[in-house]
Design a protein around this motif. Structure first.
Motif, PDB file in Angstrom:
ATOM      1  N   ASN A  60       0.839  -1.201   0.000  1.00  0.00           N
ATOM      2  CA  ASN A  60       0.000   0.000   0.000  1.00  0.00           C
ATOM      3  C   ASN A  60       0.874   1.251   0.000  1.00  0.00           C
ATOM      4  N   ASP A  61       0.371   2.318  -0.618  1.00  0.00           N
ATOM      5  CA  ASP A  61       1.101   3.580  -0.612  1.00  0.00           C
ATOM      6  C   ASP A  61       1.144   4.148   0.805  1.00  0.00           C
ATOM      7  N   PRO A  62       2.323   4.470   1.314  1.00  0.00           N
ATOM      8  CA  PRO A  62       2.440   5.025   2.676  1.00  0.00           C
ATOM      9  C   PRO A  62       1.756   6.379   2.794  1.00  0.00           C
ATOM     10  N   GLN A  63       1.246   6.643   3.958  1.00  0.00           N
ATOM     11  CA  GLN A  63       0.614   7.937   4.200  1.00  0.00           C
ATOM     12  C   GLN A  63       1.690   8.975   4.506  1.00  0.00           C
ATOM     13  N   ASP A  64       1.413  10.211   4.110  1.00  0.00           N
ATOM     14  CA  ASP A  64       2.367  11.291   4.363  1.00  0.00           C
ATOM     15  C   ASP A  64       1.987  12.152   5.557  1.00  0.00           C
TER      16      ASP A  64
END
Length: 262
Positions: free
Chosen positions: A182-186
């Motif tokens: 999953n794309d990491p949260q910023d």
């Protein structure tokens, strides 16, 4: 034809020289014979360790450099195409090297090096069809010895393959918040190695894997470049060194030079 101490090519000057040569060759061939043809190539150095000049080869130049404006056969190459190509080069080289450094530095405690860790996980990586983590071509790169006694070198592994090995062979932990895949949260920004690896996977998918037209606008370039710079800095804060960020800066100057030449 270089513009600084790291020998960055001046793309605008290179283009002018190429056009000058092409123009005069066209004049010469038209005077001598209508059937006389020529090709433009770049000289490739001999393989490492080979000094014989006979080993020097010649490779055709990219169409974006040899196409002459005003001819019907020209490919519709735009500045956006050229910027996209340079962005892909930066992704493959700089981010690929960063992932290789992660593999080298994150060897599981029970193994002496990453190659031993790969061999120890051969069954999981290249199991029976339907359960193997690697496809056939990846298996042939990772395990070039059919007896399973030898692994390929990291320089042969692309980003997709490096991603699989980092997830399944190295000591890198999955991103805490989002996990693998999953794309990491910023917000808040996860700067762990696992999150950086996931961001590179995402960059690879969006830039090279899912591009519909092979173009990148100047505005999009700024956004992508900032994201790549951030992830490279995140990685270097953990594993040390500055080689990747220095190479990224060098390539940034090349991108600017290419765009200004258009």
């Amino acid at each position: 034809m270089v513009i600084d101490e790291v020998k960055t090519l001046d793309a605008k000057l290179c283009t002018r020289v190429r056009k000058f040569i092409s123009l005069n060759l066209n004049k010469i061939t038209s005077y001598l014979s209508q059937n006389l043809q020529y090709g433009m190539s770049v000289q490739c150095p001999p393989p490492q360790g080979v000094s014989d000049e006979s080993e020097v080869g010649f490779s055709p130049m990219f169409d974006i450099w040899i196409a002459d404006e005003g001819h019907a056969h020209d490919a519709p190459i735009t500045p956006e195409h050229m910027i996209h190509a340079r962005l892909c080069v930066a992704l493959v080289t700089v981010c690929g090297n960063a992932m290789r450094e992660i593999l080298r530095s994150q060897v599981p405690a029970q193994h002496t090096d990453i190659y031993q860790a790969i061999l120890a996980n051969k069954g999981k990586l290249s199991g029976r069809p339907g359960r193997s983590l690697l496809n056939t071509s990846q298996i042939n790169v990772v395990f070039p010895d059919t007896q399973g006694k030898k692994t390929g070198t990291l320089d042969q592994f692309d980003i997709s393959l490096l991603y699989i090995l980092i997830r399944n062979v190295s000591a890198v932990q999955a991103p805490v918040i989002t996990g693998w895949g999953n794309d990491p949260q910023d917000q808040p920004r996860d700067t762990s190695l696992g999150a950086s690896v996931e961001r590179i996977r995402s960059f690879r998918n969006h830039i090279t894997g899912h591009s519909a037209d092979g173009k990148t606008s100047r505005q999009d370039l700024k956004g992508y470049w900032k994201k790549i710079e951030d992830v490279i800095h995140d990685i270097e804060k953990v594993i040390g060194g500055q080689m990747c960020s220095q190479e990224l800066e060098r390539q940034k100057r090349q991108v600017i030079s290419v765009y200004e030449a258009c």
